[in-house]
Design a protein around this motif. Sequence first.
Motif, PDB file in Angstrom:
ATOM      1  N   ALA A 281       0.881  -1.158   0.197  1.00 26.97           N
ATOM      2  CA  ALA A 281      -0.173  -0.138  -0.153  1.00 26.97           C
ATOM      3  C   ALA A 281       0.882   1.563  -0.459  1.00 26.97           C
ATOM      4  N   ALA A 282       1.921   1.187   0.812  1.00 24.25           N
ATOM      5  CA  ALA A 282       2.952   2.497   0.884  1.00 24.25           C
ATOM      6  C   ALA A 282       3.574   2.795  -0.434  1.00 24.25           C
TER       7      ALA A 282
ATOM      8  N   GLU B 173       1.464   4.193  -3.141  1.00 20.64           N
ATOM      9  CA  GLU B 173       0.958   5.502  -1.795  1.00 20.64           C
ATOM     10  C   GLU B 173       2.125   6.275  -2.909  1.00 20.64           C
ATOM     11  N   VAL B 174       3.406   5.773  -2.259  1.00 16.30           N
ATOM     12  CA  VAL B 174       4.386   6.403  -2.574  1.00 16.30           C
ATOM     13  C   VAL B 174       4.523   6.592  -4.614  1.00 16.30           C
TER      14      VAL B 174
END
Lengths: 152, 167
Positions: B67-68, B71-72
């Motif tokens: 997810a990170a 998102e990044v």
Amino acid sequence: MTQATDTDAQAEQRDAAAQQFIAALPHCRALQMRVEEVSAGVAVLSMPWSEDLVGDPATGVVHGGAVSALMDTCGGAAVLCHPTAPLSTATMDLRIDYMRAAKPRQRITARATCHHVTRSVAFVRAEAFDEDGDGPVAVANGAFTLDRGSSA
Amino acid sequence: MKRPEPIQVVKQRRDAALTALVGGVPYIRFLGISFDRRGDELTGVLNYSDKLIGNPVLPALHGGVTAAFLEVTAIVTLSWSMLWDDLESGALDAEHLTPTTLPRLPKTIDFSVDYLRSGLPRDAYARARLNRSGRRYASVHVEGWQDNRDRLFAQATGHFLMPRRDG
């Protein structure tokens, strides 16, 4: 079949299982996650602020991705704590709404509730708070897979 | 017609701006994410390390890492597209860009991740598409894959609040 309350032995077993669950996950160790509390279908996990997690260098606010990692882990833990005792779980989808920036240097605590399960899917809601008590930093909704061993 | 700039000048300007944008964020460094650039197109690269593992039995990448990473990639791609015109026109001086002089980053409003298969313990890649990029809001779709571009392991959609452009 499932009861709202359970015995002390069950609760103890569940606490131990939750701590082990977190301790066994390398990324949770990297984020220094800690189990605060578990009960039937509910998990409370927290994570300290760290320089490494900063997403906005101008303010020191933790990156949303780190909050996602905490919410995801917390959701998985809530599923595993469900009284129907699934063997394992994986995230199918997770949506996070970011309500406000978490205060820098404050611990973030997430509380996830597994509010409905079917034979193969668990539905989870979660909220994350900083130490301010100003309402949630983020809320999440997710669907998780359930592995119950031999499929009945 | 104006003579085209020498290639080194162009590359140095663009790479310096990208380095300033990505290098300023501690969490991007912590996860080991870097960006490949071809012209204005960016590909996020999640460089594998053991601390990214969520399930040690399989083993698989942590869902939160996935997810990170997506998102990044969405945020950097969005910021990059916001910087691009000013960078190319010379309104933004790439040589003197630092995390403090860069425009503020977009803020995530919501982010929804669809996990399609478990992330293998190896590098992962992601590319974002800006479905709508307005003055205040943006809607971004991100695709993540590992070995095959056509076999996504995760995809996500997110909405972002753009930083105010009045300095």
